[in-house]
Design a protein around this motif. Structure first.
Motif, short mmCIF file in Angstrom:
data_model
loop_
_atom_site.label_atom_id
_atom_site.label_comp_id
_atom_site.label_asym_id
_atom_site.label_seq_id
_atom_site.Cartn_x
_atom_site.Cartn_y
_atom_site.Cartn_z
N VAL A 10 47.13 -11.18 -35.49
CA VAL A 10 46.62 -11.23 -36.86
C VAL A 10 46.02 -9.88 -37.24
CG1 VAL A 10 44.42 -12.18 -36.01
CG2 VAL A 10 45.04 -12.45 -38.43
N VAL A 11 46.21 -9.49 -38.50
CA VAL A 11 45.60 -8.26 -39.03
C VAL A 11 45.01 -8.56 -40.40
CG1 VAL A 11 47.01 -6.60 -37.76
CG2 VAL A 11 47.86 -7.54 -39.91
N ALA A 12 43.93 -7.86 -40.71
CA ALA A 12 43.24 -8.05 -41.99
C ALA A 12 43.70 -7.00 -42.99
CB ALA A 12 41.73 -7.95 -41.79
N HIS A 13 43.71 -7.39 -44.26
CA HIS A 13 44.06 -6.50 -45.37
C HIS A 13 42.80 -6.28 -46.21
CE1 HIS A 13 45.94 -5.08 -49.11
NE2 HIS A 13 47.05 -4.86 -48.40
N PRO A 14 42.63 -5.09 -46.81
CA PRO A 14 41.42 -4.83 -47.61
C PRO A 14 41.23 -5.81 -48.78
CG PRO A 14 42.56 -2.78 -47.14
CD PRO A 14 43.46 -3.88 -46.69
N ASP A 15 42.31 -6.46 -49.22
CA ASP A 15 42.16 -7.39 -50.34
C ASP A 15 41.58 -8.74 -49.91
OD1 ASP A 15 44.23 -8.74 -49.10
OD2 ASP A 15 45.68 -8.45 -50.72
N GLY A 16 41.25 -8.86 -48.64
CA GLY A 16 40.65 -10.09 -48.14
C GLY A 16 41.65 -11.05 -47.52
N SER A 17 42.93 -10.72 -47.55
CA SER A 17 43.94 -11.59 -46.96
C SER A 17 44.10 -11.29 -45.47
CB SER A 17 45.28 -11.43 -47.68
OG SER A 17 45.79 -10.11 -47.51
N TYR A 18 44.68 -12.26 -44.76
CA TYR A 18 45.01 -12.11 -43.35
C TYR A 18 46.51 -12.36 -43.19
CZ TYR A 18 39.97 -12.96 -42.92
OH TYR A 18 38.60 -12.91 -43.06
N TRP A 19 47.15 -11.52 -42.41
CA TRP A 19 48.57 -11.63 -42.14
C TRP A 19 48.73 -11.93 -40.65
CZ3 TRP A 19 52.37 -9.46 -45.92
CH2 TRP A 19 51.76 -9.11 -47.14
N PHE A 20 49.55 -12.93 -40.31
CA PHE A 20 49.67 -13.29 -38.90
C PHE A 20 51.08 -13.78 -38.58
CE2 PHE A 20 48.35 -17.24 -40.95
CZ PHE A 20 49.07 -18.24 -40.30
N THR A 21 51.42 -13.70 -37.29
CA THR A 21 52.73 -14.14 -36.81
C THR A 21 52.59 -15.50 -36.15
OG1 THR A 21 52.36 -12.95 -34.72
CG2 THR A 21 53.56 -11.79 -36.45
N ASP A 22 53.71 -16.25 -36.13
CA ASP A 22 53.68 -17.60 -35.59
C ASP A 22 54.93 -17.90 -34.76
OD1 ASP A 22 52.56 -20.19 -35.23
OD2 ASP A 22 53.86 -20.98 -36.83
N PRO A 23 55.03 -17.31 -33.56
CA PRO A 23 56.12 -17.65 -32.65
C PRO A 23 55.74 -18.92 -31.87
CG PRO A 23 54.75 -15.97 -31.67
CD PRO A 23 54.16 -16.25 -33.03
N PRO A 24 56.58 -19.36 -30.91
CA PRO A 24 56.30 -20.62 -30.21
C PRO A 24 55.72 -20.48 -28.81
CG PRO A 24 58.59 -20.07 -29.95
CD PRO A 24 57.96 -18.92 -30.68
N TYR A 25 55.19 -19.32 -28.46
CA TYR A 25 54.86 -19.07 -27.05
C TYR A 25 53.71 -19.93 -26.51
CZ TYR A 25 57.85 -15.13 -28.04
OH TYR A 25 58.91 -14.36 -28.43
N GLY A 26 52.92 -20.52 -27.39
CA GLY A 26 51.84 -21.38 -26.91
C GLY A 26 52.32 -22.71 -26.37
N ALA A 27 53.59 -23.04 -26.60
CA ALA A 27 54.13 -24.31 -26.12
C ALA A 27 54.59 -24.18 -24.68
CB ALA A 27 55.26 -24.78 -27.02
N GLN A 28 53.72 -23.61 -23.85
CA GLN A 28 53.97 -23.47 -22.42
C GLN A 28 52.78 -24.05 -21.67
OE1 GLN A 28 55.38 -19.39 -21.23
NE2 GLN A 28 54.82 -18.88 -23.33
N LEU A 29 53.02 -24.61 -20.52
CA LEU A 29 51.91 -25.11 -19.71
C LEU A 29 50.96 -23.97 -19.35
CD1 LEU A 29 53.79 -27.49 -17.24
CD2 LEU A 29 52.23 -28.16 -19.09
N TYR A 30 51.50 -22.79 -19.13
CA TYR A 30 50.69 -21.67 -18.64
C TYR A 30 49.77 -21.11 -19.71
CZ TYR A 30 49.82 -17.50 -15.74
OH TYR A 30 49.25 -16.53 -14.96
N GLU A 31 50.21 -21.15 -20.98
CA GLU A 31 49.44 -20.48 -22.03
C GLU A 31 48.96 -21.43 -23.13
OE1 GLU A 31 51.21 -17.01 -23.66
OE2 GLU A 31 51.57 -16.07 -21.72
N GLY A 32 49.10 -22.72 -22.95
CA GLY A 32 48.68 -23.64 -24.00
C GLY A 32 48.99 -25.06 -23.62
N ALA A 33 49.78 -25.74 -24.45
CA ALA A 33 50.19 -27.11 -24.18
C ALA A 33 51.60 -27.31 -24.72
CB ALA A 33 49.24 -28.11 -24.83
#
Length: 410
Positions: free
Chosen positions: A191-214
């Motif tokens: 995630v990165v912040a923009h001066p206008d107050g918005s946040y931009w972020f990526t959403d891949p599926p890597y958290g759907a692993q036993l090792y890094e999430g559920a």
């Protein structure tokens, strides 16, 4: 082993003292020689070297200092890089002991670095005053990317809960985004912040692993057969999510409206991202296929887009495929310096000597490399002058001073 003079052990005129001294020299050479010179697997394959530097170096706090004026593992590819590297600054390993380090972010007020140890479900903090490392937040919901916005508030991408959160200055936590069009996010990554107050972020599926999430609940793309139990070892509210969305890049505006700015047709499996210093360009890393992907994943490349006045992305193109000397130096995290150069973490797999950091001009020309003895997951600029590059690499945290500054907070 060091070369021995022919007939060395059989010369009749050789005294016992000379023999012992000669054998000592040979054995000493064997001990200081690189491990890979004589360590072979059963099948005869040479084991990977422990370092890439000749002679081998110890990156640890107690290791001997480098004897060169310029660190031998900070490499100039193009003379432009000479103005960005600090010639008398060594790479330092500040700490080791994580399982997978990610998401470094610099807190300018507290003068500390926070980063994620994803499998250990914690955030760590390195304090600049004495180099002390402590557990900053546990559990962290398997947080990955972290950043600080222009108001000094910490942003964290959580794999386990599949959401983006903000830690407020009073200590409370705000859930910024957890769903899009009524469907649960995959696992926000960076995630990165923009001066206008918005946040931009990526959403891949890597958290759907036993090792890094559920993993997904039974029947979900990351657990189709249902043999994996996503509830084991988790809080009672975890274990019901199933992947519902393709991968994407999102913009969350100041009012809370979430908009998809790039789908997986433009950037499959988006990972690290950063703005140019003037916020007119957005760089997005596309990594490999993740769990539950229904289409081919990314190819370890980075794309760049123009950011229009309408907050939409335009004129997308490939920035680099990260092939260097015939080696794939897959990017992950990325940060820009004040001149717009891109400092990208590098995952070169078993190609020892190519993992670490690659540095590129805004036009996509490679100008420098930083070699680390571990795969690097993410980077950020920090320190009071924001001229120190912190590198979250596999099990460790590294840093090196530069002759430039990072372009934005976080």
């Amino acid at each position: 082993m060091a070369a021995v003079e022919p007939g060395f052990l059989f010369k009749p005129s050789l005294s016992r003292r000379k023999l012992i001294r000669g054998m000592g020299a040979v054995m000493g050479a064997a001990f200081v020689a690189p491990r890979w010179a004589h360590a072979q697997a059963a099948g005869g394959a040479v084991a990977p070297p422990s370092t890439v530097t000749q002679p081998p170096r110890d990156f640890g706090p107690q290791g001997a200092p480098t004897t060169y004026f310029t660190d031998p593992d900070v490499l100039t590819i193009d003379p432009l890089f000479d103005g960005l590297r600090q010639p008398n600054a060594p790479i330092q390993r500040l700490w080791t002991g994580a399982l997978w380090s990610e998401g470094p972010a610099w807190n300018a007020v507290g003068r500390f670095l926070v980063w994620s140890d994803i499998p250990n479900n914690r955030q760590l903090r390195w304090s600049e005053d004495d180099g002390h490392v402590s557990v900053f937040r546990a559990p962290s919901n398997n947080s990955n990317g972290n950043s600080f916005d222009f108001q000094g508030r910490q942003l964290s991408c959580e794999h386990l809960t599949r959401r983006l959160v903000r830690y407020e200055l009073d200590g409370s936590v705000t859930v910024l985004a957890s769903a899009f069009n009524g469907k649960r996010l995959n696992s926000p990554n960076d995630v990165v912040a923009h001066p206008d107050g918005s946040y931009w972020f990526t959403d891949p599926p890597y958290g759907a692993q036993l090792y890094e999430g559920a993993v997904d609940a039974a029947g979900g793309p990351a657990n189709k057969a249902g043999r994996l139990n996503p509830r084991l070892g988790q809080p009672p509210e975890i274990g019901t999510y199933k992947r519902e969305l393709p991968t994407a890049v999102y913009r969350l505006d100041k009012g809370g409206t979430l908009t998809q700015v790039a789908g997986e047709d433009l950037v499959p499996d988006p990972n690290g991202l950063c703005f140019s210093p003037d916020f007119k360009r957005l760089y997005v890393v596309s990594t490999g296929q993740g769990p539950g992907d229904t289409i081919a994943g990314g190819k370890g490349e980075m794309h760049v887009f123009d950011v229009g006045s309408d907050n939409k992305l335009h004129n997308g193109k490939l920035f680099s495929n990260f092939m260097i000397d015939g080696v794939k130096c897959g990017p992950d995290g990325v940060r820009a310096d004040v001149d717009g150069n891109l400092w990208c973490s590098s995952n070169a797999g078993r190609s020892v000597g190519y993992s670490g950091v690659t540095v590129w001009t805004p036009q996509g020309r490679l100008i420098g490399r930083i070699r680390l003895p571990e795969i690097c997951g993410n980077v950020c600029f920090g320190g009071p002058k924001r001229n120190r590059l912190f590198m979250a690499a596999s099990q460790s945290l590294y840093a090196v001073y530069t002759a430039t500054q990072g372009a934005a907070p976080g």
